[in-house]
Design a protein around this motif. Structure first.
Motif, PDB file in Angstrom:
ATOM      1  N   VAL A 152       0.839  -1.196   0.000  1.00  0.00           N
ATOM      2  CA  VAL A 152       0.000   0.000   0.000  1.00  0.00           C
ATOM      3  C   VAL A 152       0.875   1.248   0.000  1.00  0.00           C
ATOM      4  O   VAL A 152       2.092   1.181   0.187  1.00  0.00           O
ATOM      5  N   LEU A 153       0.238   2.380  -0.214  1.00  0.00           N
ATOM      6  CA  LEU A 153       0.857   3.686  -0.026  1.00  0.00           C
ATOM      7  C   LEU A 153       0.449   4.196   1.344  1.00  0.00           C
ATOM      8  O   LEU A 153      -0.730   4.121   1.715  1.00  0.00           O
ATOM      9  N   ILE A 154       1.410   4.693   2.121  1.00  0.00           N
ATOM     10  CA  ILE A 154       1.110   5.297   3.414  1.00  0.00           C
ATOM     11  C   ILE A 154       1.399   6.789   3.328  1.00  0.00           C
ATOM     12  O   ILE A 154       2.500   7.197   2.958  1.00  0.00           O
ATOM     13  N   ARG A 155       0.404   7.576   3.642  1.00  0.00           N
ATOM     14  CA  ARG A 155       0.528   9.035   3.593  1.00  0.00           C
ATOM     15  C   ARG A 155       0.513   9.571   5.030  1.00  0.00           C
ATOM     16  O   ARG A 155      -0.381   9.253   5.808  1.00  0.00           O
ATOM     17  N   VAL A 156       1.519  10.357   5.387  1.00  0.00           N
ATOM     18  CA  VAL A 156       1.664  10.892   6.735  1.00  0.00           C
ATOM     19  C   VAL A 156       1.754  12.407   6.683  1.00  0.00           C
ATOM     20  O   VAL A 156       2.358  12.970   5.762  1.00  0.00           O
ATOM     21  N   ASP A 157       1.159  13.065   7.675  1.00  0.00           N
ATOM     22  CA  ASP A 157       1.179  14.522   7.768  1.00  0.00           C
ATOM     23  C   ASP A 157       2.063  14.918   8.950  1.00  0.00           C
ATOM     24  O   ASP A 157       1.822  14.504  10.086  1.00  0.00           O
TER      25      ASP A 157
END
Length: 326
Positions: A232-237
């Motif tokens: 998966v792609l993990i997007r973090v802020d």
């Protein structure tokens, strides 16, 4: 004091390490070739191994009890990431020539202290004396209900990414120990010397988290491990990354960089992915354990990790985390 290398090896084992046995398994007071360990019905044995080497993971003049406690704790953190309850461990003990028995006694006392905290006991191991660069290792064992272990794979698009505690204290703590930054109350150095394995959280994540691991190499690097294992792609802020007051102040004063915080490693917090509908369970886990758990991102279709900086723009890192072979 008499140097340890001039003492009888078996006398040292009997005096300082045999008393650490007895909590679990048949260890024969460390006088036999191996130990015997029973696994209760309905449980699986979880095993992990970490090594610490002087000049790489600790400083040669660090207090021996702190070296021992960190050695045990980094292994316990791996067990926590699998959702396991700590059980016991094997010790690889390699001090340098000239270490006296008082040093060994302090090392053993550090193990004894944390054994009590994490409910573990020594099962066996090996001891040597090395000419340079002290080297210690632990092979730790834990128990998890059959089929309930947590792994790095299994998260899916739509899952939320959470992290326990605060990020960056370990890496910034190293800078404090090296006197590169101020650490008046010793908080950061303490976080570097004594990480806090989140066993109580890991034990409660069965049936809640789809994937988990501990943050040892660096948040970005370890999220990448999860993303690759799960596909998966993990997007973090960056704005959602939980920081301690000490790290937040240093970042605001530009004494440290955001890159150091999220790639430096040595946090030993748990990062995990959970599906929609688990928010109340996670809030309850935080309440029961007293460990803060914060949402820091989400999973989507794709691959790798995207890290949005404070301005919302994607960040690139020269190195995403620690790697021994680079």
């Amino acid at each position: 004091m008499t140097p340890a290398d001039q003492q009888d090896e078996f006398g040292i084992i009997a005096k300082y390490f045999a008393p650490l046995t007895g909590g679990v398994g048949e260890t024969f007071s460390l006088t036999d070739d191996a130990a015997i360990l029973d696994v209760p019905p309905g449980q699986q044995l979880v095993m992990t191994k970490d090594m610490l080497v002087a000049g790489v993971h600790f400083f040669a003049d660090d207090a021996p009890d702190l070296i021992a406690r960190k050695l045990l704790r980094v292994n316990v953190s791996d067990l926590a990431a699998m959702g396991a309850t700590p059980l016991g461990y094997l010790l690889g003990f390699g001090p340098t020539l000239g270490r006296d028995v008082a040093w060994i006694e302090r090392f053993a006392s550090g193990l004894a202290l944390d054994q009590q905290e994490f409910g573990m006991s020594l099962l066996g191991g090996d001891s040597i004396v090395v000419p340079h660069d002290m080297t210690f290792s632990i092979t730790a064992f834990g128990l998890v209900p059959q089929g309930k272990s947590l792994t790095r794979s299994g998260t899916k698009a739509g899952d939320t990414i959470y992290v326990t505690g605060t990020i960056g204290d370990g890496a910034v703590g190293l800078a404090a120990v090296q006197n590169k930054i101020a650490d008046r109350d010793g908080y950061l150095a303490g976080r570097y010397y004594l990480p806090q394995p989140r066993v109580s959280v890991g034990e409660r994540l069965h049936g809640v988290a789809r994937a988990a691991l501990d943050v040892s190499d660096g948040l970005v690097a370890d999220l990448h491990h999860m993303a690759v294992a799960s596909g998966v792609l993990i997007r973090v802020d960056a704005n959602d990354i939980p920081l301690s007051g000490a790290v937040r102040r240093l970042l605001k004063d530009q004494k440290i960089s955001l890159e150091t915080i999220v790639t430096g490693g040595d946090d030993y917090e748990l990062v995990f992915a959970a599906p929609p509908g688990t928010e109340q369970f996670i809030a309850q886990i935080a309440k029961e354990t007293g460990v803060a758990i914060n949402r820091i991102g989400y999973c989507a279709a794709g691959e790798g990790v995207e890290f949005a900086g404070p301005d919302g723009q994607l960040m690139d890192f020269a190195q995403t985390g620690y790697n021994h072979f680079r």
